[in-house]
Motif scaffolding. Structure first.
Motif, PDB file in Angstrom:
ATOM      1  N   SER A 135      -0.271   4.801   4.649  1.00  0.00           N
ATOM      2  CA  SER A 135      -0.173   4.538   3.346  1.00  0.00           C
ATOM      3  C   SER A 135       1.384   4.437   2.762  1.00  0.00           C
ATOM      4  N   ALA A 136       1.509   3.964   1.482  1.00  0.00           N
ATOM      5  CA  ALA A 136       2.857   3.529   0.915  1.00  0.00           C
ATOM      6  C   ALA A 136       3.819   4.823   0.800  1.00  0.00           C
ATOM      7  N   THR A 137       3.427   5.690   0.606  1.00  0.00           N
ATOM      8  CA  THR A 137       4.050   7.094   0.352  1.00  0.00           C
ATOM      9  C   THR A 137       4.120   8.012   1.696  1.00  0.00           C
ATOM     10  N   ASP A 187      -4.478   0.103  -4.984  1.00  0.00           N
ATOM     11  CA  ASP A 187      -3.374   0.779  -5.498  1.00  0.00           C
ATOM     12  C   ASP A 187      -3.475   2.367  -5.876  1.00  0.00           C
ATOM     13  N   MET A 211      -0.723   0.499  -0.026  1.00  0.00           N
ATOM     14  CA  MET A 211       0.192  -0.471   0.805  1.00  0.00           C
ATOM     15  C   MET A 211       0.107  -1.899  -0.168  1.00  0.00           C
ATOM     16  N   VAL A 212       1.534  -2.660  -0.142  1.00  0.00           N
ATOM     17  CA  VAL A 212       1.246  -4.038  -0.821  1.00  0.00           C
ATOM     18  C   VAL A 212       0.341  -4.735  -0.221  1.00  0.00           C
ATOM     19  N   GLN A 219       2.249  -5.134   5.434  1.00  0.00           N
ATOM     20  CA  GLN A 219       2.988  -3.979   5.625  1.00  0.00           C
ATOM     21  C   GLN A 219       2.481  -3.032   6.335  1.00  0.00           C
ATOM     22  N   ARG A 248       4.543  -1.453   9.732  1.00  0.00           N
ATOM     23  CA  ARG A 248       4.839  -0.209   9.822  1.00  0.00           C
ATOM     24  C   ARG A 248       4.531   0.334  11.389  1.00  0.00           C
ATOM     25  N   SER A 292       7.972   0.931  -0.560  1.00  0.00           N
ATOM     26  CA  SER A 292       6.913  -0.098  -0.497  1.00  0.00           C
ATOM     27  C   SER A 292       7.312  -1.178  -1.616  1.00  0.00           C
ATOM     28  N   LYS A 293       8.003  -0.806  -2.706  1.00  0.00           N
ATOM     29  CA  LYS A 293       8.242  -1.898  -3.494  1.00  0.00           C
ATOM     30  C   LYS A 293       9.091  -3.182  -3.019  1.00  0.00           C
TER      31      LYS A 293
END
Length: 354
Positions: A59-61, A127, A132-133, A137, A141, A346-347
């Motif tokens: 996940s993004a975070t 989202d 994730m974008v 991505q 990772r 992630s941005k």
């Protein structure tokens, strides 16, 4: 029209037959298969999928894993009305259980994914879920972690490596191990007439006689059979205003949002009833807090039957007979990148071609 009294009369006559022919009223129910493995589900692939399922770094975070919303330490869901993803965001729908999810012809409430593999791709880039974008991505990772690179090679061969296709194949291989056979119903259907209590047997007879099996048939009690096509049912079928307004049954258009066909308005996939006692709250929006209430709601909105308190109690007793035996799952040790984090902003990630 209140038709419950008609069905209750049948119920009283047939209940006595349970003692003489325990399977006579179970024609639409089947034991859950003891295995769901597919060709190519090797131990290496299953173990890799297990690690990916539990890894929040997808996940993004770095805070949300598949297990966050589909907790295998309980009912395979998260006990919330709607799940919480990255940055505290919540989506519009209740997380279905992942237990026995292999026994269904489509995934998600609206059936927008046909396979477990296709389903596994969605949350990673949603989202309000893992955020994730893009899948690039996710793979970037994973590639930063040497242990994962080695495990992908062991599972898929040195020439294949880390790809999104292999990642979801591994997750799906693990999910195919998440089955719960051996419930009281399964033992009863196998001929053990003592496996279910009298109340559970009455509930099973009522479940069939009032028409619940029109949708909830087969081994997973969701209409699924091997090689069956995905089916979607209108909900609510009978617009009972007391339930429609109380539990907000009109807002979500269901299948039509995925299909683009207005004829699919308010159609949803039939969920499994296996382990239903462990997956409150209920419905696609998680608005119904208790099992007895959802039994009343479904009877009135789907088959036009008003149940008595005694009938609800018997149905709930039957639902308790659907809890199976859970396989022992040990939490995996996840590979790491020594001395360095793989969680980045992630941005700042630019999605390339997958």
């Amino acid at each position: 029209m209140n038709t419950s009294r008609i069905f209750t009369a049948c119920h009283c006559v047939l209940a006595g037959a349970i003692l003489f022919s325990p399977l006579a009223i179970a024609q639409d129910l089947e034991p859950l298969p003891a295995s769901a493995a597919a060709d190519g589900d090797t131990p290496e692939k299953v173990e890799l999928g297990k690690k990916l399922f539990f890894d929040p770094r997808l996940s993004a975070t770095g805070t949300v894993s598949c297990n966050s919303c589909h907790n295998l330490m309980e009912g395979g869901d998260d006990s919330r009305a709607t799940s919480m993803g990255v940055n505290g965001l919540t989506g519009p729908r209740n997380a279905p259980t992942v237990w026995n999810s292999v026994f269904q012809a489509s995934q998600f409430w609206d059936g927008r994914a046909e396979t477990l593999e296709e389903q596994a791709k969605g949350p990673m880039v949603a989202d309000v879920e893992m955020g994730m974008v893009g899948h690039d991505q996710v793979i970037s990772r994973i590639k930063e972690i040497p242990g994962y690179v080695d495990e992908f090679a062991a599972a898929f061969g040195n020439g294949n490596g880390v790809t999104i296709e292999n990642a979801v194949k591994a997750i799906a291989a693990f999910e195919r191990t998440l089955i719960t056979p051996g419930s009281a119903l399964d033992r009863y259907l196998a001929g053990d007439t003592r496996a279910m209590s009298e109340a559970q047997a009455r509930g099973m007879e009522l479940f069939e006689s009032v028409g619940c099996v029109e949708c909830h048939s087969g081994p997973a009690l969701n209409g699924w059979h091997p090689a069956s096509d995905a089916e979607f049912v209108e909900f609510p079928r009978y617009n009972d205003l007391s339930y429609t307004s109380k539990y907000d049954l009109e807002t979500d258009r269901g299948r039509s949002k995925a299909s683009g066909d207005d004829g699919d308005d308010h159609h949803f996939k039939v969920p499994t009833l296996r382990n239903i006692t462990l997956t409150a709250p209920y419905l696609h929006n998680g608005q119904v807090p208790s099992l007895d209430e959802v039994c009343r709601l479904m009877a009135e909105t789907q088959i036009g039957v008003e149940l008595t308190d005694a009938e609800v109690a018997d149905l709930v007793a039957f639902m308790n007979a659907l809890q199976g035996e859970f396989p022992e799952i040990t939490l995996p040790r996840l590979p790491v990148r020594s001395g360095e984090t793989v969680i980045h902003d992630s941005k700042s990630f630019t999605v390339g071609n997958e």
